[in-house]
Design a protein around this motif. Structure first.
Motif, PDB file in Angstrom:
ATOM      1  N   GLU A  42     -80.732   1.444  38.580  1.00  0.00           N
ATOM      2  CA  GLU A  42     -79.896   0.340  38.755  1.00  0.00           C
ATOM      3  C   GLU A  42     -80.671  -0.783  38.244  1.00  0.00           C
ATOM      4  OE1 GLU A  42     -76.814  -0.346  39.499  1.00  0.00           O
ATOM      5  OE2 GLU A  42     -76.307   1.602  40.031  1.00  0.00           O
ATOM      6  N   TYR A  43     -80.238  -1.411  36.942  1.00  0.00           N
ATOM      7  CA  TYR A  43     -80.791  -2.607  36.225  1.00  0.00           C
ATOM      8  C   TYR A  43     -80.233  -3.851  36.839  1.00  0.00           C
ATOM      9  CZ  TYR A  43     -82.354  -5.573  32.362  1.00  0.00           C
ATOM     10  OH  TYR A  43     -82.588  -6.460  31.504  1.00  0.00           O
ATOM     11  N   VAL A  44     -81.186  -4.623  37.255  1.00  0.00           N
ATOM     12  CA  VAL A  44     -80.751  -6.212  37.514  1.00  0.00           C
ATOM     13  C   VAL A  44     -81.129  -7.159  36.642  1.00  0.00           C
ATOM     14  CG1 VAL A  44     -80.512  -7.780  39.196  1.00  0.00           C
ATOM     15  CG2 VAL A  44     -80.758  -5.591  40.063  1.00  0.00           C
ATOM     16  N   GLU A  86     -85.622  -3.019  38.545  1.00  0.00           N
ATOM     17  CA  GLU A  86     -84.588  -1.774  38.639  1.00  0.00           C
ATOM     18  C   GLU A  86     -84.865  -1.390  40.126  1.00  0.00           C
ATOM     19  OE1 GLU A  86     -86.012   1.325  36.250  1.00  0.00           O
ATOM     20  OE2 GLU A  86     -85.315   0.944  34.475  1.00  0.00           O
ATOM     21  N   LEU A 121     -84.508  -9.210  40.459  1.00  0.00           N
ATOM     22  CA  LEU A 121     -83.959  -8.901  41.762  1.00  0.00           C
ATOM     23  C   LEU A 121     -83.486 -10.113  42.580  1.00  0.00           C
ATOM     24  CD1 LEU A 121     -86.354  -6.131  43.009  1.00  0.00           C
ATOM     25  CD2 LEU A 121     -84.081  -5.830  42.138  1.00  0.00           C
ATOM     26  N   GLN A 169     -75.291  -8.787  39.857  1.00  0.00           N
ATOM     27  CA  GLN A 169     -75.195  -7.420  40.272  1.00  0.00           C
ATOM     28  C   GLN A 169     -75.875  -6.529  39.165  1.00  0.00           C
ATOM     29  OE1 GLN A 169     -70.897  -6.438  40.198  1.00  0.00           O
ATOM     30  NE2 GLN A 169     -70.448  -8.543  39.967  1.00  0.00           N
ATOM     31  N   SER A 170     -76.047  -5.164  39.571  1.00  0.00           N
ATOM     32  CA  SER A 170     -77.001  -4.277  38.741  1.00  0.00           C
ATOM     33  C   SER A 170     -75.807  -3.656  37.758  1.00  0.00           C
ATOM     34  CB  SER A 170     -77.740  -3.456  39.569  1.00  0.00           C
ATOM     35  OG  SER A 170     -76.721  -2.530  40.383  1.00  0.00           O
ATOM     36  N   LEU A 217     -81.159  -6.238  47.997  1.00  0.00           N
ATOM     37  CA  LEU A 217     -81.189  -6.223  46.584  1.00  0.00           C
ATOM     38  C   LEU A 217     -81.569  -7.580  46.063  1.00  0.00           C
ATOM     39  CD1 LEU A 217     -77.804  -4.731  45.931  1.00  0.00           C
ATOM     40  CD2 LEU A 217     -79.933  -3.552  46.109  1.00  0.00           C
ATOM     41  N   VAL A 242     -73.370   0.245  42.948  1.00  0.00           N
ATOM     42  CA  VAL A 242     -74.560   1.049  42.957  1.00  0.00           C
ATOM     43  C   VAL A 242     -74.355   2.620  43.177  1.00  0.00           C
ATOM     44  CG1 VAL A 242     -76.631   1.503  44.139  1.00  0.00           C
ATOM     45  CG2 VAL A 242     -75.725  -0.870  44.181  1.00  0.00           C
ATOM     46  N   ASN A 268     -72.014  -4.990  47.145  1.00  0.00           N
ATOM     47  CA  ASN A 268     -72.423  -3.775  46.466  1.00  0.00           C
ATOM     48  C   ASN A 268     -72.040  -2.470  46.973  1.00  0.00           C
ATOM     49  OD1 ASN A 268     -73.942  -4.553  44.071  1.00  0.00           O
ATOM     50  ND2 ASN A 268     -75.652  -5.248  45.444  1.00  0.00           N
TER      51      ASN A 268
END
Length: 622
Positions: free
Chosen positions: A127-129, A33, A133, A138-139, A24, A60, A185
């Motif tokens: 999943e938006y971080v 994402e 990245l 976390q996302s 990630l 996730v 995650n």
């Protein structure tokens, strides 16, 4: 602690293997994402799934990258600025406490829905971080590129989940899975055991808090921090003290408003104030604080009258030494900032005999034209001190090489000694410059510096793109006192305490460890010549009193962190994300037998700040 990676329903082998490997992170330095083309193409669209199916039981989504259709819910919040979109929530929850019933729908443009709309939508699970990245954050599970149908309007918003001191677990987080690079995650959420799991289980959900104490003042971005656990590491001024890596103060929660500032100004609050009544809205996750209550309904701030502290004035035979990070001070700053800082030196700090300043910028501030001199900056400050009724301080410093000391580009920040010539003298030994190292010499048990002022080991790789320590030799009532002014490397690049890596990666510590070792070695050279030498290591250490940096500074017993002489509740100089913590320090050599120490709280707890740091003062009899 043992851990395992749970099964992911309807997720491709590529995504599962990436999660298992902790992949990630990537080259991006902006928001990103997590998705894969393989996952997006797998098995076509998922029809008729519920929000809790999308959220799943881990951080996730098991449906990441998939198209979903017919997702229904009630709109609980609409954000028309920043990351535009809206939250929906399924009013019919499942029986699993690990699965959230709410989710954010990212629209990119201003949403056309309203709170209370019942909607059905199609879109892609992503999943938006926040922060990108590489941030380690976390996302946030969300639905992107939505096609929205409003089914009805004016529906009641699902009843909020109340977040309280009794609902948030005391344990902060599970340990990350070693097989996944330390990531949490892939771990099944345990919201009854861990605070981070509890908050994650409510991601996107409509939540509320009742009256709570403010532990982080309103900032420039219109956000504040409260605690729902008033009993958690409190101090007498209303803050929550950060005392170890193992105790992250689980009751802290960031508060923002969904209402644009142009429509409703955000309230100003200081530490110790109360946010009363009910604050309600969706629970978000963002880059600058993690889990955040984005308030649809915001409580009322009650001013509890926090006052700025004033330290005691030194006695005639006491030497008072202070350190103060004045936050990128340059002549282009408003005169009001100079006047406020000067007034604090005179009134709140009681005109110390020596003041080590950090973040003095060059004569044209952040303009990057090769200017390195800072005499105009210091003159404007010392003139303001005289105008405030303080002493006519003299000063010593060394200009850095342009662009080599880090900080704001073009600013060329450096440390500066101010001293009151009516109380203390400076021993000048010529030759000190940006690249020449001072050293310790001495005869008959009396230590001295070869250069004063002088820089400590400036060629050491530890100081690359960082401020070099400034050493000076002073005389007070016939006694030599060595002061070393520091501004160690920042915490930039560290993962936050809400990182998906647990424990988080604190990469910046490596540089500060080397810097601490260099300063410690220099102090050892002084003490080797004179065991009773009076040495003060002062400045913005950018690290905690319990950190590896502090341990390296004190190695061999040559230095003692004076902040440890204070009760635990008074040990802080900075407030970050609702944690009152130590960054600025004064450390003493064994020759400094008796002293009084004061962390003078005049900035960090207040919405109106002259600097983001609180100054530190130490008084002793050499």
């Amino acid at each position: 602690m043992s851990s395992s990676i749970p099964r992911f329903a309807a997720v491709s082998a590529v995504v599962a293997s990436a999660l298992a490997a902790g992949l990630l992170a990537g080259p991006s330095s902006v928001a990103a994402e997590i998705t894969t083309a393989e996952a997006a193409a797998a098995d076509g669209a998922a029809a008729g799934v519920r929000i809790h199916d999308i959220q799943g039981t881990t951080r996730v989504s098991p449906l990441v990258g998939k198209q979903v259709t017919g997702v229904t819910g009630i709109v609980t919040g609409v954000r028309t600025y920043g990351s535009r979109g809206f939250w929906i929530q399924d009013p019919e929850a499942d029986a699993d406490p690990a699965t959230s019933e709410g989710i954010f729908v990212f629209t990119s443009s201003v949403p056309t829905v309203a709170v209370g709309d019942a909607v059905s939508l199609n879109g892609t699970v992503t999943e938006y971080v926040p922060g990108g990245l590489n941030s380690g954050n976390q996302s946030l599970t969300q639905i992107s590129k939505p096609v929205v149908t409003v089914v009805s309007k004016g529906n009641p918003v699902p009843a909020p989940v109340t977040i309280s001191g009794w609902s948030v677990p005391d344990a902060y987080t599970p340990e990350g899975d070693p097989a996944a690079g330390g990531s949490i995650n892939g771990l099944t959420l345990d919201p009854e055991t861990y605070a981070l799991d509890y908050y994650e289980s409510l991601e996107g959900t409509n939540v509320r808090i009742d009256s709570s104490r403010v532990v982080g003042a309103t900032d420039a971005y219109a956000e504040l921090w409260v605690t729902v656990k008033p009993w958690e590491n409190p101090n007498l001024r209303g803050g929550t003290v950060y005392g170890s890596y193992e105790s992250q103060n689980t009751g802290r929660l960031q508060i923002q408003s969904l209402t644009p500032l142009a429509q409703q100004p955000f309230p100003k609050a200081n530490v110790g104030d109360r946010l009363t009544g009910t604050t309600e809205g969706p629970l978000d996750f963002n880059q600058f604080g993690g889990y955040t209550l984005t308030a649809r309904t915001l409580g009322t701030v009650v001013d509890e009258g926090l006052e700025r502290e004033t330290t005691d004035r030194q006695h005639k035979n006491e030497l008072a030494v202070a350190t103060y990070n004045v936050e990128n001070l340059d002549p282009g700053d408003p005169q009001e900032k100079f006047d406020a800082l000067a007034k604090a030196v005179v009134e709140n700090l009681a005109s110390p005999d020596i003041v080590a300043l950090e973040e003095i910028q060059d004569n044209n501030g952040a303009k990057n034209d090769g200017t390195v001199a800072a005499d105009a900056t210091v003159k404007k400050f010392t003139d303001a001190i005289v105008a405030a009724g303080g002493p006519a301080y003299e000063w010593r410093s060394i200009d850095p090489v342009n662009g080599k000391d880090g900080g704001e580009p073009g600013g060329n920040i450096r440390q500066v000694f101010l001293f009151n010539p009516e109380r203390v003298s400076f021993t000048d030994r010529a030759g000190g410059d940006a690249t020449t190292a001072t050293a310790v010499t001495g005869t008959k048990g009396r230590a001295a510096l070869t250069l004063s002022p002088g820089r400590i080991d400036p060629a050491n790789a530890a100081w690359e793109a960082s401020r070099k320590p400034l050493a000076g030799e002073f005389v007070f009532r016939g006694r030599t006192v060595f002061v070393i002014a520091n501004h160690f490397g920042s915490k930039g690049g560290d993962e936050s305490i809400v990182s998906h890596h647990q424990p988080p990666n604190r990469s910046s510590e490596a540089k500060r460890l080397l810097q601490a070792q260099a300063v410690n070695a220099f102090v050892k050279d002084i003490v080797a010549v004179d065991k009773q030498a009076d040495v003060l290591v002062v400045g913005d250490i950018n690290d905690f009193e319990f950190s590896g940096t502090a341990q390296a500074l004190t190695d061999g017993g040559v230095l003692y962190p004076a902040v440890k002489s204070l009760p635990a509740g008074e040990r802080y100089s900075y407030v970050y994300q609702g944690n009152s913590q130590v960054l600025d320090q004064i450390l003493t050599s064994p020759g400094v037998h008796h002293f009084e120490y004061d962390s003078v709280h005049i900035n960090a707890e207040f919405a109106d700040q002259d600097s983001d740091h609180d100054p530190q003062v130490l008084r002793f009899r050499p």
